[in-house]
Design a protein around this motif. Structure first.
Motif, short mmCIF file in Angstrom:
data_model
loop_
_atom_site.label_atom_id
_atom_site.label_comp_id
_atom_site.label_asym_id
_atom_site.label_seq_id
_atom_site.Cartn_x
_atom_site.Cartn_y
_atom_site.Cartn_z
N VAL A 21 0.85 -1.19 0.00
CA VAL A 21 0.00 0.00 0.00
C VAL A 21 0.89 1.24 0.00
CG1 VAL A 21 -0.26 0.10 2.53
CG2 VAL A 21 -1.98 1.15 1.08
N GLY A 42 -1.21 -3.23 -5.88
CA GLY A 42 -1.56 -3.04 -4.49
C GLY A 42 -2.64 -1.98 -4.36
N ALA A 43 -2.44 -1.05 -3.42
CA ALA A 43 -3.47 -0.06 -3.14
C ALA A 43 -2.85 1.29 -2.79
CB ALA A 43 -4.34 -0.54 -1.98
N ALA A 96 -7.81 0.96 -5.37
CA ALA A 96 -7.09 -0.15 -6.01
C ALA A 96 -7.70 -0.37 -7.39
CB ALA A 96 -7.20 -1.41 -5.17
N SER A 97 -7.02 -1.14 -8.22
CA SER A 97 -7.57 -1.49 -9.53
C SER A 97 -8.90 -2.20 -9.36
CB SER A 97 -6.61 -2.39 -10.30
OG SER A 97 -5.42 -1.71 -10.59
N ALA A 100 -9.83 -5.75 -7.51
CA ALA A 100 -8.84 -6.15 -6.51
C ALA A 100 -9.48 -6.34 -5.13
CB ALA A 100 -7.72 -5.12 -6.43
#
Length: 117
Positions: A21, A42-43, A96-97, A100
């Protein structure tokens, strides 16, 4: 509550796996967010934040609104060029994408942890 700073860490969903993250705590980092990126591994944690937009984004994202204890209040998927409604109890926003957060088991009521595993 930790003193948040820009940087990188690990995000753990309940007792599950952790993912990388990026923390955006400064005004500049929050403003930049995911703009101009082709994706994210990730995020991204925006703090403090209670809403987001996807104007200028290149890809759809999942957005989780978190309270002060990092408990998920709501999860939404947002297409590019949209304005998210502010969440009054939200203190942080996780991006996030798209897809996810479902893979991570992130849903309302789940508690997150940021930091070393």
């Amino acid at each position: 509550m930790p003193a948040w700073h820009d940087g990188h860490s690990q995000l753990t969903v309940d007792q599950g796996d952790s993912v990388p993250v990026e923390i955006a705590a400064s005004y500049r980092a929050r403003t930049r967010g995911l703009l101009g990126r082709a994706g994210i591994d990730g995020a991204l944690l925006l703090t403090p934040a209670s809403s987001v937009h996807t104007f200028g984004m290149r890809f759809p994202i999942d957005v989780a609104y978190l309270d002060r204890d990092l408990t998920v209040l709501a999860v939404r998927t947002m297409a590019p060029h949209r304005l998210g409604a502010p969440r009054p109890r939200a203190r942080h926003v996780l991006e996030a994408s798209a897809g996810a957060m479902a893979r991570w088991g992130l849903r309302r009521g789940v508690r997150l942890r940021v930091g070393a595993r």
